[in-house]
Write a protein that holds these residues in place. Sequence first.
Motif, short mmCIF file in Angstrom:
data_model
loop_
_atom_site.label_atom_id
_atom_site.label_comp_id
_atom_site.label_asym_id
_atom_site.label_seq_id
_atom_site.Cartn_x
_atom_site.Cartn_y
_atom_site.Cartn_z
N LYS A 149 0.79 -1.24 0.00
CA LYS A 149 0.00 0.00 0.00
C LYS A 149 0.82 1.28 0.00
CE LYS A 149 -3.50 -2.14 2.86
NZ LYS A 149 -4.08 -2.09 4.18
N GLY A 150 2.12 1.21 0.23
CA GLY A 150 2.86 2.46 0.24
C GLY A 150 4.27 2.36 0.79
N LEU A 151 4.91 3.52 0.83
CA LEU A 151 6.29 3.66 1.27
C LEU A 151 6.37 4.79 2.28
CD1 LEU A 151 9.37 2.99 0.86
CD2 LEU A 151 9.35 4.72 -0.95
N SER A 152 7.13 4.57 3.35
CA SER A 152 7.31 5.60 4.38
C SER A 152 8.77 5.75 4.72
CB SER A 152 6.55 5.21 5.66
OG SER A 152 5.18 5.19 5.45
N LEU A 153 9.13 6.96 5.12
CA LEU A 153 10.42 7.20 5.74
C LEU A 153 10.17 7.18 7.24
CD1 LEU A 153 13.44 8.02 5.73
CD2 LEU A 153 12.65 10.40 5.78
N CYS A 154 10.82 6.25 7.92
CA CYS A 154 10.66 6.13 9.36
C CYS A 154 11.83 6.81 10.06
CB CYS A 154 10.58 4.67 9.78
SG CYS A 154 9.19 3.80 9.05
N PHE A 155 11.50 7.59 11.06
CA PHE A 155 12.48 8.21 11.94
C PHE A 155 12.53 7.32 13.17
CE2 PHE A 155 11.14 11.42 9.06
CZ PHE A 155 12.19 12.33 8.95
N LEU A 156 13.54 6.47 13.26
CA LEU A 156 13.56 5.41 14.26
C LEU A 156 13.81 5.92 15.67
CD1 LEU A 156 15.41 2.75 12.10
CD2 LEU A 156 12.95 3.06 12.45
N GLN A 157 14.26 7.15 15.79
CA GLN A 157 14.41 7.80 17.09
C GLN A 157 13.57 9.08 17.09
OE1 GLN A 157 18.72 8.24 17.65
NE2 GLN A 157 19.03 6.29 16.63
N GLY A 158 12.41 9.00 16.43
CA GLY A 158 11.63 10.19 16.10
C GLY A 158 10.62 10.68 17.11
N ALA A 159 10.34 9.91 18.16
CA ALA A 159 9.28 10.30 19.09
C ALA A 159 9.56 11.65 19.77
CB ALA A 159 9.06 9.22 20.14
N LYS A 160 10.82 11.97 19.94
CA LYS A 160 11.17 13.23 20.62
C LYS A 160 11.64 14.32 19.67
CE LYS A 160 11.99 11.33 25.11
NZ LYS A 160 12.53 10.07 25.49
N LEU A 161 11.50 14.08 18.38
CA LEU A 161 11.90 15.10 17.40
C LEU A 161 10.93 16.27 17.42
CD1 LEU A 161 12.89 13.37 14.02
CD2 LEU A 161 14.35 14.67 15.54
N PRO A 162 11.43 17.49 17.42
CA PRO A 162 10.51 18.63 17.27
C PRO A 162 9.90 18.59 15.87
CG PRO A 162 12.81 19.38 17.29
CD PRO A 162 12.82 17.91 17.53
N ASP A 163 8.60 18.77 15.80
CA ASP A 163 7.87 18.66 14.54
C ASP A 163 6.86 19.80 14.44
OD1 ASP A 163 6.71 17.77 12.18
OD2 ASP A 163 5.56 16.19 13.15
N PRO A 164 7.35 21.04 14.28
CA PRO A 164 6.43 22.18 14.29
C PRO A 164 5.38 22.14 13.19
CG PRO A 164 8.63 22.86 13.60
CD PRO A 164 8.73 21.43 14.04
N LYS A 165 5.67 21.50 12.07
CA LYS A 165 4.71 21.43 10.96
C LYS A 165 3.80 20.21 11.05
CE LYS A 165 6.58 24.98 8.93
NZ LYS A 165 6.47 25.80 7.80
N ARG A 166 3.99 19.40 12.07
CA ARG A 166 3.18 18.19 12.30
C ARG A 166 3.17 17.26 11.08
NH1 ARG A 166 1.08 18.54 17.16
NH2 ARG A 166 0.40 20.49 18.05
#
Length: 153
Positions: free
Chosen positions: A72-89
């Motif tokens: 169904k698709g392709l994703s880029l996973c940020f494997l240490q991403g839970a604490k990344l700042p993501d201002p644009k959500r």
Amino acid sequence: MKPPTPEKQLASFIAKFTPDMAKRIRAARAKMRKRIPQAIEMVYDNYNFFVIGYGPNEKAGDAIFSLAAQAKGLSLCFLQGAKLPDPKRLLRGSGNLVRNIRLETADTLDLPDVDALITTALKRAKTPLPADSKHQLIIKSVSAKQRPRRAKE
């Protein structure tokens, strides 16, 4: 008879997908290789997903990113991403560690906001990528049983 090279094995894994998805996976991989040429690529052709991980060494736990593909698709996973700042959500997911961005095309990786997330993830990595290491492609695991890599028509 010589066993296939890791590149040939990788090509055979990608060939299981539809031509459009295979093209998207190859293009996203090329962009990731260009962006982080010193990363070790770890390939997992598992039951649910086909994954190419990117990290500073062969330890899966130190990997920083992965490309995860399914029918169904392709994703880029940020494997240490839970604490990344993501201002644009832009990041999806709610687990304790991983966040991801859906790649409708490989060009999503070139968007300034996505590039900023990649840069931040590289700076915050628990084990940074060494500047002087050389690329390696390592086939880590292949599951005998897999979900279909092509969506049902």
